[in-house]
Scaffold this motif. Structure first.
Motif, short mmCIF file in Angstrom:
data_model
loop_
_atom_site.label_atom_id
_atom_site.label_comp_id
_atom_site.label_asym_id
_atom_site.label_seq_id
_atom_site.Cartn_x
_atom_site.Cartn_y
_atom_site.Cartn_z
N PHE A 46 -7.93 45.69 -98.86
CA PHE A 46 -6.49 45.99 -99.30
C PHE A 46 -5.65 44.84 -99.53
CE2 PHE A 46 -2.90 48.48 -99.41
CZ PHE A 46 -1.90 47.97 -98.54
N VAL A 47 -4.98 44.94 -100.60
CA VAL A 47 -3.77 44.17 -100.62
C VAL A 47 -2.46 44.49 -100.43
CG1 VAL A 47 -2.67 42.42 -102.55
CG2 VAL A 47 -5.18 42.80 -102.19
N ALA A 48 -2.12 45.58 -101.11
CA ALA A 48 -0.81 46.04 -101.12
C ALA A 48 -0.81 47.21 -101.66
CB ALA A 48 0.42 45.12 -101.99
N LEU A 49 0.34 48.13 -101.10
CA LEU A 49 0.45 49.59 -101.51
C LEU A 49 2.07 49.83 -101.80
CD1 LEU A 49 -0.96 52.81 -100.25
CD2 LEU A 49 1.41 52.37 -99.71
N ILE A 50 2.36 50.75 -102.71
CA ILE A 50 3.81 51.19 -102.77
C ILE A 50 3.79 52.60 -102.84
CG2 ILE A 50 3.49 51.08 -105.36
CD1 ILE A 50 6.27 49.90 -105.30
N SER A 51 4.85 53.20 -102.24
CA SER A 51 4.81 54.85 -102.32
C SER A 51 5.17 55.31 -103.69
CB SER A 51 5.95 55.24 -101.21
OG SER A 51 7.16 54.53 -101.64
N ALA A 55 9.91 53.55 -102.80
CA ALA A 55 10.82 53.15 -101.73
C ALA A 55 10.13 52.32 -100.50
CB ALA A 55 11.44 54.55 -101.15
N ASP A 56 8.65 52.46 -100.45
CA ASP A 56 7.98 51.89 -99.48
C ASP A 56 7.08 51.04 -99.80
OD1 ASP A 56 8.74 54.80 -97.81
OD2 ASP A 56 9.51 53.00 -97.10
N THR A 57 6.89 49.97 -99.20
CA THR A 57 5.62 49.07 -99.53
C THR A 57 4.94 48.71 -98.39
OG1 THR A 57 6.98 47.17 -99.76
CG2 THR A 57 6.48 48.11 -101.76
N LEU A 58 3.68 48.30 -98.54
CA LEU A 58 2.93 47.67 -97.28
C LEU A 58 2.15 46.75 -98.09
CD1 LEU A 58 1.80 48.20 -94.35
CD2 LEU A 58 0.25 49.72 -95.39
N THR A 59 2.08 45.36 -97.48
CA THR A 59 1.21 44.26 -97.93
C THR A 59 0.20 43.95 -96.65
OG1 THR A 59 3.20 43.75 -99.20
CG2 THR A 59 1.51 42.07 -98.51
#
Length: 118
Positions: A46-51, A55-59
């Protein structure tokens, strides 16, 4: 939904690249979007995610502070800006889409190669 990733290439250590992923054939805002990568001989990570609405991201910890993920819901695209790239970032990068309430990623792009070397 079809996903088309682009923007990969060769860059020297410390350089930057911006990956893009275009989605067609579905309602884009139904999906959270993510980037994964897979280096030769290694498992996909996994690298990154965006909602869905951005509004939300995860790295991933390994890339925190070096990547920014964004999305344009008018253009049905997501982007991954990568800075200060390292040789260990060399991999095929894939975009993926996960529907509301889903636990697995429903759709995957074909991947784009990123090579970081001097």
């Amino acid at each position: 939904v079809q996903l088309q990733a682009s923007g990969g290439g060769w860059v020297q250590p410390g350089g930057s690249l911006k990956l893009s992923c275009a989605a067609t054939g579905g309602t884009f805002t139904r999906y959270a979007m993510a980037w994964f990568r897979q280096a030769l001989g290694k498992e996909r990570e996994f690298v990154a995610l965006i909602s869905r609405l951005g509004a939300d991201t995860l790295t991933a910890a390994s890339m925190k502070g070096r990547v920014t993920m964004s999305r344009d819901n008018d253009r049905n695209t997501v982007s991954l800006q990568m800075n200060n790239l390292k040789p260990e970032d060399t991999a095929v990068y894939y975009c993926a889409a996960k529907a509301i309430g889903g636990t697995a990623y429903d759709y995957w792009g074909q991947g784009t190669q990123v090579t970081v070397s001097s």
